[in-house]
Design a protein around this motif. Structure first.
Motif, PDB file in Angstrom:
ATOM      1  N   VAL A   1       0.790  -1.219   0.039  1.00  0.00           N
ATOM      2  CA  VAL A   1      -0.004  -0.037  -0.098  1.00  0.00           C
ATOM      3  C   VAL A   1       0.998   1.067  -0.022  1.00  0.00           C
ATOM      4  O   VAL A   1       1.789   1.391   1.105  1.00  0.00           O
ATOM      5  N   PRO A   2       0.831   2.194  -0.942  1.00  0.00           N
ATOM      6  CA  PRO A   2       1.810   3.277  -1.143  1.00  0.00           C
ATOM      7  C   PRO A   2       1.429   4.262   0.035  1.00  0.00           C
ATOM      8  O   PRO A   2       0.207   4.306   0.470  1.00  0.00           O
ATOM      9  N   GLY A   3       2.353   4.886   0.528  1.00  0.00           N
ATOM     10  CA  GLY A   3       2.238   5.754   1.754  1.00  0.00           C
ATOM     11  C   GLY A   3       1.784   7.022   1.448  1.00  0.00           C
ATOM     12  O   GLY A   3       1.303   8.056   2.111  1.00  0.00           O
ATOM     13  N   ASP A   4       1.785   7.579  -0.070  1.00  0.00           N
ATOM     14  CA  ASP A   4       1.355   8.926  -0.501  1.00  0.00           C
ATOM     15  C   ASP A   4       0.675   8.780  -1.940  1.00  0.00           C
ATOM     16  O   ASP A   4       0.887   7.531  -2.549  1.00  0.00           O
ATOM     17  N   ASP A   5      -0.085   9.616  -2.208  1.00  0.00           N
ATOM     18  CA  ASP A   5      -0.732   9.523  -3.595  1.00  0.00           C
ATOM     19  C   ASP A   5       0.093  10.531  -4.545  1.00  0.00           C
ATOM     20  O   ASP A   5       0.175  11.760  -4.373  1.00  0.00           O
ATOM     21  N   PRO A   6       0.734   9.951  -5.570  1.00  0.00           N
ATOM     22  CA  PRO A   6       1.517  10.749  -6.466  1.00  0.00           C
ATOM     23  C   PRO A   6       0.794  11.888  -7.183  1.00  0.00           C
ATOM     24  O   PRO A   6       1.552  12.840  -7.630  1.00  0.00           O
ATOM     25  N   GLU A   7      -0.313  11.900  -7.259  1.00  0.00           N
ATOM     26  CA  GLU A   7      -1.117  13.082  -7.929  1.00  0.00           C
ATOM     27  C   GLU A   7      -1.019  14.316  -7.078  1.00  0.00           C
ATOM     28  O   GLU A   7      -0.948  15.353  -7.375  1.00  0.00           O
ATOM     29  N   SER A   8      -1.151  14.305  -5.783  1.00  0.00           N
ATOM     30  CA  SER A   8      -1.059  15.240  -4.828  1.00  0.00           C
ATOM     31  C   SER A   8       0.353  15.409  -4.059  1.00  0.00           C
ATOM     32  O   SER A   8       0.650  16.816  -3.582  1.00  0.00           O
ATOM     33  N   SER A   9       0.917  14.463  -3.959  1.00  0.00           N
ATOM     34  CA  SER A   9       2.428  14.529  -3.453  1.00  0.00           C
ATOM     35  C   SER A   9       3.542  15.199  -4.596  1.00  0.00           C
ATOM     36  O   SER A   9       3.059  14.513  -5.737  1.00  0.00           O
ATOM     37  N   ARG A  10       4.328  15.844  -4.170  1.00  0.00           N
ATOM     38  CA  ARG A  10       5.621  16.018  -5.050  1.00  0.00           C
ATOM     39  C   ARG A  10       6.636  15.125  -5.048  1.00  0.00           C
ATOM     40  O   ARG A  10       7.918  15.126  -5.566  1.00  0.00           O
ATOM     41  N   LYS A  11       6.445  14.089  -4.096  1.00  0.00           N
ATOM     42  CA  LYS A  11       7.566  13.062  -3.993  1.00  0.00           C
ATOM     43  C   LYS A  11       7.627  12.216  -5.206  1.00  0.00           C
ATOM     44  O   LYS A  11       6.842  11.913  -5.636  1.00  0.00           O
ATOM     45  N   LEU A  12       9.098  12.083  -5.405  1.00  0.00           N
ATOM     46  CA  LEU A  12       9.216  11.096  -6.499  1.00  0.00           C
ATOM     47  C   LEU A  12       9.677   9.651  -5.860  1.00  0.00           C
ATOM     48  O   LEU A  12       9.558   8.725  -6.844  1.00  0.00           O
ATOM     49  N   ILE A  13      10.040   9.789  -4.647  1.00  0.00           N
ATOM     50  CA  ILE A  13      10.310   8.302  -4.021  1.00  0.00           C
ATOM     51  C   ILE A  13       9.033   8.169  -3.144  1.00  0.00           C
ATOM     52  O   ILE A  13       8.936   9.082  -1.975  1.00  0.00           O
ATOM     53  N   ILE A  14       8.213   7.089  -3.196  1.00  0.00           N
ATOM     54  CA  ILE A  14       7.090   6.868  -2.222  1.00  0.00           C
ATOM     55  C   ILE A  14       7.243   5.655  -1.485  1.00  0.00           C
ATOM     56  O   ILE A  14       7.423   4.686  -1.990  1.00  0.00           O
ATOM     57  N   GLY A  15       7.353   5.962  -0.140  1.00  0.00           N
ATOM     58  CA  GLY A  15       7.357   4.737   0.592  1.00  0.00           C
ATOM     59  C   GLY A  15       6.030   3.917   0.666  1.00  0.00           C
ATOM     60  O   GLY A  15       4.961   4.332   0.451  1.00  0.00           O
ATOM     61  N   THR A  16       5.947   2.462   1.033  1.00  0.00           N
ATOM     62  CA  THR A  16       4.923   1.886   1.197  1.00  0.00           C
ATOM     63  C   THR A  16       4.879   1.280   2.757  1.00  0.00           C
ATOM     64  O   THR A  16       5.731   1.341   3.633  1.00  0.00           O
ATOM     65  N   ASN A  17       3.600   0.555   2.967  1.00  0.00           N
ATOM     66  CA  ASN A  17       3.473  -0.139   4.028  1.00  0.00           C
ATOM     67  C   ASN A  17       4.583  -1.083   4.303  1.00  0.00           C
ATOM     68  O   ASN A  17       5.047  -1.495   5.593  1.00  0.00           O
ATOM     69  N   ARG A  18       5.150  -1.572   3.466  1.00  0.00           N
ATOM     70  CA  ARG A  18       6.382  -2.272   3.725  1.00  0.00           C
ATOM     71  C   ARG A  18       7.533  -1.728   3.673  1.00  0.00           C
ATOM     72  O   ARG A  18       7.960  -1.070   2.744  1.00  0.00           O
ATOM     73  N   ASP A  19       8.511  -2.180   4.593  1.00  0.00           N
ATOM     74  CA  ASP A  19       9.896  -1.611   4.724  1.00  0.00           C
ATOM     75  C   ASP A  19      10.506  -1.752   3.653  1.00  0.00           C
ATOM     76  O   ASP A  19      11.726  -1.030   3.144  1.00  0.00           O
ATOM     77  N   ASP A  20      10.429  -2.989   3.012  1.00  0.00           N
ATOM     78  CA  ASP A  20      11.158  -3.382   1.773  1.00  0.00           C
ATOM     79  C   ASP A  20      10.666  -3.245   0.499  1.00  0.00           C
ATOM     80  O   ASP A  20      11.473  -3.903  -0.427  1.00  0.00           O
ATOM     81  N   VAL A  21       9.893  -2.472   0.347  1.00  0.00           N
ATOM     82  CA  VAL A  21       9.235  -2.130  -1.097  1.00  0.00           C
ATOM     83  C   VAL A  21       9.037  -0.477  -0.957  1.00  0.00           C
ATOM     84  O   VAL A  21       8.487   0.183  -0.339  1.00  0.00           O
ATOM     85  N   ARG A  22       9.632   0.078  -2.084  1.00  0.00           N
ATOM     86  CA  ARG A  22       9.454   1.551  -2.485  1.00  0.00           C
ATOM     87  C   ARG A  22       9.075   1.606  -3.842  1.00  0.00           C
ATOM     88  O   ARG A  22       9.106   0.793  -4.640  1.00  0.00           O
ATOM     89  N   LEU A  23       8.567   2.826  -4.127  1.00  0.00           N
ATOM     90  CA  LEU A  23       8.011   2.951  -5.313  1.00  0.00           C
ATOM     91  C   LEU A  23       8.728   4.457  -5.924  1.00  0.00           C
ATOM     92  O   LEU A  23       8.963   5.174  -5.223  1.00  0.00           O
ATOM     93  N   VAL A  24       9.018   4.526  -7.408  1.00  0.00           N
ATOM     94  CA  VAL A  24       9.546   5.665  -7.616  1.00  0.00           C
ATOM     95  C   VAL A  24       8.573   6.080  -8.976  1.00  0.00           C
ATOM     96  O   VAL A  24       8.140   5.022  -9.856  1.00  0.00           O
ATOM     97  N   ILE A  25       8.460   7.331  -8.912  1.00  0.00           N
ATOM     98  CA  ILE A  25       7.165   7.675  -9.974  1.00  0.00           C
ATOM     99  C   ILE A  25       8.245   8.274 -11.025  1.00  0.00           C
ATOM    100  O   ILE A  25       8.778   9.572 -10.926  1.00  0.00           O
TER     101      ILE A  25
END
Ligand code: PRT
Ligand code: MG
Length: 214
Positions: free
Chosen positions: A27-51
């Protein structure tokens, strides 16, 4: 990093990937539509998203900056797929790659006459292959967006573009004359990462596979 990085584009791919991520317990920690973050953490420590930009997703995965990514077949055909393992058609972000012309332009006749067509597109490789196979002579004009404008201002006779509802074509007095192929998005995996991080990656790939909608 001991975990994995997943490259996604925002918009339709991100939205349609959420249920697949959820199926993998992500489960992503932020919504890329509203957040300006390019790296988004998730509920899992071992998984991150890059937008990243949709057309940049294969590049990030190819060079291992991301381990996994999701990219349209349109984008993958232009990229070439070097260094990428493509285990799954996710059947999301579906549309069709079409040839379209302005209303009133006789495409069949132009092709029959052997006229040299000027075709504007973002999809140079796919267009070259399509017209080459048909034996139609074309001058391809590379654009990065709003292909629909090109025939309206005399830049091209035809376009090769993606169509989903058809509303954009209609609103610009264009119509499709040929379907080149059906498009959907694929899961792509960095080949080296698959060997090095199989313990984390394989369950994610399996969960995606089980969650794909027909
Ligand atoms: O927007 P950006 O320039 O950053 O990149 P992008 O347009 O490549 O990204 P994005 O997020 O818009 O699209 C990502 C992926 O979604 C594409 O690579 C396709 O595989 C897929 N997809 C599915 C589509 C469409 N449907 C689609 N309709 N991509 C683009 N479109 C555009 C099309 O180019 C046209 O301009 O939508 C317009 C037509 O839509 P209709 O509904 O009016 O027919
Ligand atoms: Mg777009």
């Amino acid at each position: 990093m001991t975990g994995i990085t997943i490259a996604l584009s925002k918009g339709r791919i991100f939205d349609e990937t959420l249920p697949l991520l959820a199926a993998a317990g992500i489960v992503p920690g932020d919504d890329p539509e509203s957040s300006r973050k390019l790296i988004i953490g998730t509920n899992r420590d071992d998984v991150r998203l890059v937008i990243v930009r949709a057309s940049d997703v294969p590049t990030y995965v190819q060079y291992g900056a991301a381990d996994l990514g999701i990219a349209g077949k349109d984008v993958l055909l232009e990229h070439g797929g070097n260094g990428l393992y493509q285990p799954l058609d996710l059947n999301i972000a579906r549309c069709r790659m079409m040839v379209a012309v302005p209303d009133g332009f006789d495409y069949e006749q132009a092709v029959k006459r052997g006229a040299r067509l000027r075709v504007a597109t973002k999809y140079i490789q796919t267009a070259r292959e399509h017209f080459g196979a048909k034996g139609v002579h074309v001058d391809l004009i590379k654009l990065y967006g709003s292909m629909e404008l090109a025939p309206l201002v005399g830049l091209a006779d035809a376009i090769v573009d993606l169509v989903s509802s058809g509303n954009t074509l209609k609103a610009n007095n264009l119509h499709a004359v040929e379907e080149i192929m059906a498009i959907s998005s694929r899961l792509i995996v960095n080949q080296a990462a698959l060997k090095m991080k199989r313990e984390i990656l394989q369950p994610v790939i399996d969960a995606f596979a089980a969650a794909v909608q027909p």
